[in-house]
Design an enzyme around this catalytic site. Structure first.
Site, short mmCIF file in Angstrom:
data_model
loop_
_atom_site.label_atom_id
_atom_site.label_comp_id
_atom_site.label_asym_id
_atom_site.label_seq_id
_atom_site.Cartn_x
_atom_site.Cartn_y
_atom_site.Cartn_z
N ARG A 76 0.85 -1.19 0.00
CA ARG A 76 0.00 0.00 0.00
C ARG A 76 0.89 1.24 0.00
NH1 ARG A 76 -2.66 2.91 4.87
NH2 ARG A 76 -3.74 4.53 3.71
N HIS A 120 -2.91 10.89 0.85
CA HIS A 120 -2.36 10.66 2.19
C HIS A 120 -1.69 11.96 2.64
CE1 HIS A 120 -0.94 7.23 5.02
NE2 HIS A 120 -0.58 8.36 5.60
N GLU A 166 -7.39 8.33 6.41
CA GLU A 166 -7.67 8.93 7.72
C GLU A 166 -8.17 10.38 7.66
OE1 GLU A 166 -4.18 8.52 10.15
OE2 GLU A 166 -4.30 6.35 10.15
N ASN A 294 -7.31 1.81 10.01
CA ASN A 294 -5.97 1.97 10.58
C ASN A 294 -6.13 2.02 12.09
OD1 ASN A 294 -5.15 2.25 7.96
ND2 ASN A 294 -4.59 4.40 8.10
N TYR A 296 -4.21 1.69 16.03
CA TYR A 296 -2.95 1.72 16.77
C TYR A 296 -3.07 1.49 18.26
CZ TYR A 296 -0.56 3.22 12.55
OH TYR A 296 -0.04 3.26 11.29
N GLU A 367 -3.50 -0.34 8.22
CA GLU A 367 -2.30 0.03 9.00
C GLU A 367 -2.45 -0.51 10.41
OE1 GLU A 367 -1.37 4.24 9.29
OE2 GLU A 367 -1.62 4.52 7.14
N TRP A 413 2.17 -1.10 9.37
CA TRP A 413 2.76 0.24 9.25
C TRP A 413 4.05 0.19 10.04
CZ3 TRP A 413 1.92 4.23 6.15
CH2 TRP A 413 2.76 5.33 6.36
N TRP A 421 5.75 12.55 10.32
CA TRP A 421 5.00 13.80 10.46
C TRP A 421 5.62 14.74 11.50
CZ3 TRP A 421 2.78 13.69 6.05
CH2 TRP A 421 2.27 12.49 5.55
N PHE A 429 8.86 3.16 12.77
CA PHE A 429 7.78 2.16 12.70
C PHE A 429 8.13 0.99 11.77
CE2 PHE A 429 3.72 3.69 14.57
CZ PHE A 429 3.96 5.04 14.79
C1 PNW Z 1 -1.29 7.30 10.78
N1 PNW Z 1 -3.57 10.04 16.21
O1 PNW Z 1 -1.31 8.57 11.38
C2 PNW Z 1 -0.90 7.58 9.34
O2 PNW Z 1 -1.74 7.02 8.38
C3 PNW Z 1 0.53 7.33 9.03
O3 PNW Z 1 0.93 8.16 7.98
C4 PNW Z 1 1.36 7.50 10.27
O4 PNW Z 1 2.73 7.44 10.01
C5 PNW Z 1 0.93 6.42 11.24
O5 PNW Z 1 -0.46 6.47 11.51
C6 PNW Z 1 1.67 6.44 12.58
O6 PNW Z 1 1.43 7.64 13.27
C7 PNW Z 1 -1.87 8.86 12.59
O7 PNW Z 1 -3.11 11.03 16.80
C8 PNW Z 1 -1.42 10.00 13.24
O8 PNW Z 1 -4.54 9.39 16.69
C9 PNW Z 1 -1.97 10.38 14.43
C10 PNW Z 1 -3.00 9.62 15.00
C11 PNW Z 1 -3.47 8.49 14.34
C12 PNW Z 1 -2.89 8.11 13.15
#
Ligand code: PNW
Length: 464
Positions: A76, A120, A166, A294, A296, A367, A413, A421, A429
């Site tokens: 992806r 993105h 996102e 996605n 986390y 992700e 991811w 960012w 990661f």
């Molecule tokens: C995602 N939050 O970003 C993105 O899709 C990726 O580009 C990024 O590198 C990855 O997760 C890891 O951070 C996020 O604050 C950024 O909840 C911030 C958040 C969630 C996802």
């Protein structure tokens, strides 16, 4: 239970254009809002920028070989809009088209399916400066022109499309707390940007389905969401957890799967929440062939007993006050280098929540991964904690499938360490380590582990 994953389960890894490509002034590319963000003092850790990143732009063949060695069945990546339309409108830039053609062809020659994200986060800067980016309704038409160029040029070979990555991040982090581009702080703009993001997604899908049905691909939206357990079993905390999920995920998913914003948002946001016209509602409803997720982390939600309280983000412009939920973490949970708690059962519960609320959709986890503190090469490549993370999350994915969830694929991811960012290169990661001095790539232990998991279709993922 069979330890394997379903037949044809998609085993992938993900990246995004601005995070890996570099070469920001090559091939006719113009700046995006992220180039501008990186030039703004104090916005990015260490003053890092995506100017070079992983130099993926010049290393396609090498990087595809890494993917092949891992055994990925899918990759992806995202297309940089300012490579295709440098100022966000008009004719396609041939050098941009040629670059992605080479990448797509190289993937297919190596038996890897391209999964392509159209957006993105790297909006052409001209669209921000001249037209207010996602705050202007015109973006819906501009995005559809860009999307059509991509379908026309790549759709003969690309069969898996993602419109937006996102939109919650673009709306809230970009227009609410100002930590992502375009760096705005407001409690109104996130709802306007979100509305235009949803409409842009839906219009691109309408074009794909009506003009490119002969390409026989699928297209969908990718949302991000944490899971929220209620802090206690009280009704108030249970309601707070549900409300928190609705403000996070249902904000974007309800319009697409149910035809409108959640009622709780209408109650609490009032006039600041835009309204879909009948025509828009029809266009948006059903506009995703799969549910892209996605995911986390997980937090504990409760009814705040004092003033509105925001546990996670400072300077958020009040956007989190609207939901009025207190967030905490369980002190026994381990945290990643992002400070995100590792809670694999939360992933399973979230998958079940989506399955129930949206009528058993096809889901892809587009992700999932973790940042680890990897200060030097040797620590970096011996990433046993990442192996453990993916093993435990995949185990819960398999448990969710066992409980009836239609999960069809999983993308880590990220394929490689990259520009994270606002954290710049300070968060890693990747399954593959990048040495940012030499740009040398070294597969980590997790890459070898993923290889074995893929080869056995997940049979090696631990049982519980
Ligand atoms: C995602 N939050 O970003 C993105 O899709 C990726 O580009 C990024 O590198 C990855 O997760 C890891 O951070 C996020 O604050 C950024 O909840 C911030 C958040 C969630 C996802």
């Amino acid at each position: 239970m069979n330890n394997q994953f379903p037949e044809n389960f998609v085993w992938g890894a993900a990246t995004a254009s601005y995070q890996v490509e570099g070469a920001v002034r090559e091939g006719g590319r113009a700046p995006s809002i992220w180039d501008a963000m990186c030039q703004t003092p104090g916005k990015i850790m260490n003053g890092d920028t995506g100017d070079v990143a992983c130099d993926h732009y010049h290393r396609i063949e090498e990087d595809v070989k890494l993917m092949k060695d891992i055994g990925l069945t899918a990759y992806r990546f995202s297309i940089a809009w300012p490579r295709i339309q440098p100022d966000g409108q008009g004719e396609a830039n041939p050098a941009g088209i040629a670059f992605y053609n080479r990448l797509i062809d190289c993937l297919l020659e190596n038996g890897i399916q391209p999964w392509v994200t159209l957006y993105h986060w790297d909006l052409p800067l001209a669209l921000q400066i001249e037209h207010d980016g996602w705050l202007n309704r015109d973006i819906v038409d501009r995005f559809s022109v860009y999307a059509r160029i991509c379908f026309e040029n790549f759709g003969d070979r690309v069969k898996n499309w993602i419109t937006l990555n996102e939109p919650w991040c673009s709306a809230v982090l970009g227009h609410g707390c100002g930590v992502h581009a375009p760096g705005r702080v407001s409690n109104t703009e996130p709802y306007i940007a979100a509305h235009h993001l949803i409409l842009s997604h839906a219009k691109a899908v309408e074009i794909y389905r009506s003009e490119f049905s002969g390409q026989h691909g699928m297209i969908g939206l990718v949302n991000n969401c944490d899971y929220r357990y209620p802090l206690t079993e009280s009704d108030a905390d249970k309601a707070a957890a549900e409300r928190s999920m609705e403000f996070f995920l249902a904000w974007f998913a309800d319009p697409v799967w149910k035809g409108d914003y959640p009622a709780v948002m209408r109650e609490r946001v009032g006039d600041r929440l835009p309204i879909f016209s009948d025509e828009e509602r029809t266009m948006v409803l059903g506009s995703s062939d799969f549910f892209g997720l996605n995911h986390y982390t997980t937090m504990l939600a409760s009814e705040p007993n004092e003033k509105p309280h925001d546990a996670s983000v400072a300077g958020n412009g009040g956007i989190f006050d609207d939901q009025h939920v207190r967030l905490d973490v369980d002190p026994t949970w381990e945290q990643t280098h992002m400070g995100w708690s590792i809670v694999p059962e939360g992933c399973r519960e979230l998958l079940k929540w989506i399955d129930a609320r949206y009528g058993h959709p096809i889901i892809y986890i587009t992700e999932n991964g973790c940042a680890l503190d990897e200060p030097d090469h040797d620590t970096g490549i011996n990433d046993t904690a990442r192996v453990d993370f993916h093993d435990r999350y995949l185990r819960e994915c398999r448990n969710a499938i066992g409980q009836g969830v239609d999960l069809r694929g999983y993308f880590t991811w990220s394929l490689m360490d990259n520009f994270e960012w606002s954290f710049g290169y300070g968060r890693r990661f990747g399954l593959v380590r990048i040495d940012y001095e030499t740009l040398e790539r070294t597969p980590k232990l997790s890459a070898r582990w993923y290889h074995d998991a893929i080869a056995l279709n997940g049979e090696s993922i631990s049982l519980k």
